[in-house]
Design a protein around this motif. Structure first.
Motif, PDB file in Angstrom:
ATOM      1  N   HIS A 186       8.836   3.050   3.516  1.00 28.51           N
ATOM      2  CA  HIS A 186       7.392   3.209   3.317  1.00 28.51           C
ATOM      3  C   HIS A 186       6.687   2.169   4.181  1.00 28.51           C
ATOM      4  O   HIS A 186       7.043   0.988   4.163  1.00 28.51           O
ATOM      5  N   SER A 188       2.770   0.770   5.235  1.00 33.44           N
ATOM      6  CA  SER A 188       1.339   0.883   4.968  1.00 33.44           C
ATOM      7  C   SER A 188       0.676  -0.484   4.986  1.00 33.44           C
ATOM      8  O   SER A 188       1.323  -1.508   5.205  1.00 33.44           O
ATOM      9  N   GLU A 192      -3.739  -0.434  -2.550  1.00 32.20           N
ATOM     10  CA  GLU A 192      -3.352   0.450  -3.648  1.00 32.20           C
ATOM     11  C   GLU A 192      -4.338   1.596  -3.831  1.00 32.20           C
ATOM     12  O   GLU A 192      -3.956   2.709  -4.199  1.00 32.20           O
ATOM     13  N   SER A 194      -5.828   3.457  -1.712  1.00 37.33           N
ATOM     14  CA  SER A 194      -5.536   4.610  -0.856  1.00 37.33           C
ATOM     15  C   SER A 194      -4.054   4.964  -0.811  1.00 37.33           C
ATOM     16  O   SER A 194      -3.686   6.135  -0.738  1.00 37.33           O
ATOM     17  N   LYS A 195      -3.164   3.960  -0.875  1.00 39.82           N
ATOM     18  CA  LYS A 195      -1.745   4.205  -0.595  1.00 39.82           C
ATOM     19  C   LYS A 195      -0.912   4.570  -1.827  1.00 39.82           C
ATOM     20  O   LYS A 195       0.176   5.115  -1.670  1.00 39.82           O
ATOM     21  N   ILE A 197       1.051   2.945  -3.870  1.00 38.07           N
ATOM     22  CA  ILE A 197       2.428   2.436  -3.861  1.00 38.07           C
ATOM     23  C   ILE A 197       2.947   2.259  -5.283  1.00 38.07           C
ATOM     24  O   ILE A 197       4.148   2.420  -5.544  1.00 38.07           O
ATOM     25  N   GLN A 265       5.557   8.619   1.948  1.00 35.17           N
ATOM     26  CA  GLN A 265       4.164   8.194   1.814  1.00 35.17           C
ATOM     27  C   GLN A 265       3.570   8.930   0.619  1.00 35.17           C
ATOM     28  O   GLN A 265       3.670  10.160   0.543  1.00 35.17           O
ATOM     29  N   SER A 267       0.194   8.553  -0.494  1.00 30.37           N
ATOM     30  CA  SER A 267      -1.220   8.175  -0.443  1.00 30.37           C
ATOM     31  C   SER A 267      -2.118   9.144  -1.212  1.00 30.37           C
ATOM     32  O   SER A 267      -1.831  10.340  -1.329  1.00 30.37           O
ATOM     33  N   GLU A 270      -5.731   9.864   3.490  1.00 34.44           N
ATOM     34  CA  GLU A 270      -5.474   9.317   4.826  1.00 34.44           C
ATOM     35  C   GLU A 270      -6.354  10.064   5.820  1.00 34.44           C
ATOM     36  O   GLU A 270      -6.598  11.268   5.655  1.00 34.44           O
ATOM     37  N   GLY A 273      -2.478   9.359   9.383  1.00 39.20           N
ATOM     38  CA  GLY A 273      -1.111   9.082   8.962  1.00 39.20           C
ATOM     39  C   GLY A 273      -0.206   8.881  10.159  1.00 39.20           C
ATOM     40  O   GLY A 273       0.744   9.640  10.366  1.00 39.20           O
ATOM     41  N   SER A 288       5.847  13.378   1.874  1.00 40.04           N
ATOM     42  CA  SER A 288       4.475  12.864   1.805  1.00 40.04           C
ATOM     43  C   SER A 288       3.583  13.767   0.969  1.00 40.04           C
ATOM     44  O   SER A 288       3.773  14.987   0.916  1.00 40.04           O
TER      45      SER A 288
END
Length: 363
Positions: A186, A188, A192, A194-195, A197, A265, A267, A270, A273, A288
């Motif tokens: 991963h 990025s 947090e 947007s992503k 995780i 990913q 997210s 994005e 990407g 993703s």
């Protein structure tokens, strides 16, 4: 810059630097036959006074940088603005007083409802004015173009031109080492919002007893990195399962991707990407959520499209990808990435757009 083989390019940019002594400092540099002129400005004060002073110095810095370009290379034929709005106002000024047409490229995620940073009546009015007077709008993905339309930013001449990938650096590893683990990577900025995780970590916890066992490698840095490290420790992953590598050089990022089994990913949103395109250039399948460019280019032979950012759905999608591991076409991924994202491909697309709108402008 990818258009450099097709036209002469000068780059102008301005940034803030509170530590410098002078109010404005200009620097020049030429690299790879691209002339760069930049200005750093120092601004002090508070409130409205600070904003007025910053705008005044920004305008002076822009004019000085532009004059340097004109002295060295003459009046530009075209201005290519990256990211609205302030830079666009300068391009509009050049069009009004020097009759230089301009295009606008947008990369920013502020137009997505999940981000919601495109606010303020003056900013919105200025953005619409800049876009209306431009020759064309270029977006890095269709989802970003649609998000801009939803904010009232439209243009009759709109183009989708993806981000560039260094396909010479990001390429498949010829002799990929075997492993007893499934290696997930991963990459990025560890934001947090947007992503998502945390959702990835929770989903992987559901798969801890899965076979074959996995290793997650997280690459990057950001405001939420420490919180996510603490979360991973609190969840209770066994030693070596989740690995935070921090920021890596492009060479090291490429090396990690080349040895990976999957890029993952998760997210919420994005604009493009880029890491997805880089992974495909390495022949590494992608897992993703449906964000950025991935829904537009996804194929069952390229990876797995996660239908939602729900934790259990993410876990099921990872399990599905691992089961289908041998069915992904690494060679097809590589060929697609070179065709779609290489410097030559993007450079030709941009030059074609430049040429068509210059011909229209001067006809």
């Amino acid at each position: 810059m990818c258009v450099n083989p097709y036209c002469d390019v000068s780059v102008l940019y301005i940034f803030n630097n509170t530590r410098q002594q002078k109010s404005i400092e200009i620097s020049e540099n030429t690299e790879n036959n691209i002339f760069e002129v930049s200005a750093s400005i120092r601004v002090h004060g508070y409130g409205v006074l600070r904003q007025v002073l910053a705008t005044f110095r920004w305008l002076i810095a822009f004019k000085r940088c532009y004059n340097i370009i004109c002295i060295k290379y003459g009046k530009p034929n075209l201005t290519h603005v990256h990211v609205l709005t302030r830079q666009g106002l300068m391009a509009l000024w050049l069009k009004i007083f020097f009759h230089i047409p301009y295009l606008v490229s947008e990369h920013w995620s502020r137009y997505f409802p999940e981000n919601h940073q495109f606010k303020g009546w003056f900013r919105k009015l200025a953005a619409k004015l800049v876009l209306k007077q431009s020759e064309a709008l270029i977006c890095v993905s269709d989802c970003l173009l649609q998000a801009m339309k939803n904010n009232g930013l439209t243009h009759p001449k709109s183009h989708i031109v993806p981000n560039v990938v260094d396909t010479d650096l990001f390429q498949p590893l010829q002799n990929k080492p075997s492993s007893d683990f499934i290696h997930l990577v991963h990459i990025s900025c560890f934001d947090e919002k947007s992503k998502n995780i945390s959702g990835l970590l929770r989903a992987l916890k559901m798969l801890c007893q899965a076979s074959p066992p996995f290793r997650l490698h997280l690459i990057g840095d950001g405001t939420d990195k420490k919180t996510l490290e603490e979360m991973a420790e609190k969840i209770g992953f066994e030693t070596g399962v989740v690995n935070f590598h921090g920021l890596l050089s492009p060479d090291d990022v490429a090396g990690r991707l080349q040895k990976a089994d999957f890029l993952i990913q998760t997210s919420h949103y994005e604009t493009f990407g880029t890491v997805i395109a880089e992974s495909m250039a390495c022949g590494v399948p992608v897992i993703s959520t449906g964000v950025g460019i991935y829904p537009e280019i996804h194929s069952p032979s390229f990876g797995v499209l996660i239908p939602s950012d729900d934790d259990s759905v993410i876990a099921d999608s990872i399990k599905k990808a691992i089961m289908l591991k041998k069915e992904f076409n690494r060679e097809a991924m590589r060929q697609f990435a070179v065709l779609k994202f290489s410097r030559q491909s993007i450079g030709q697309q941009l030059f074609g757009i430049y040429s068509s709108h210059l011909n229209t402008t001067h006809s």
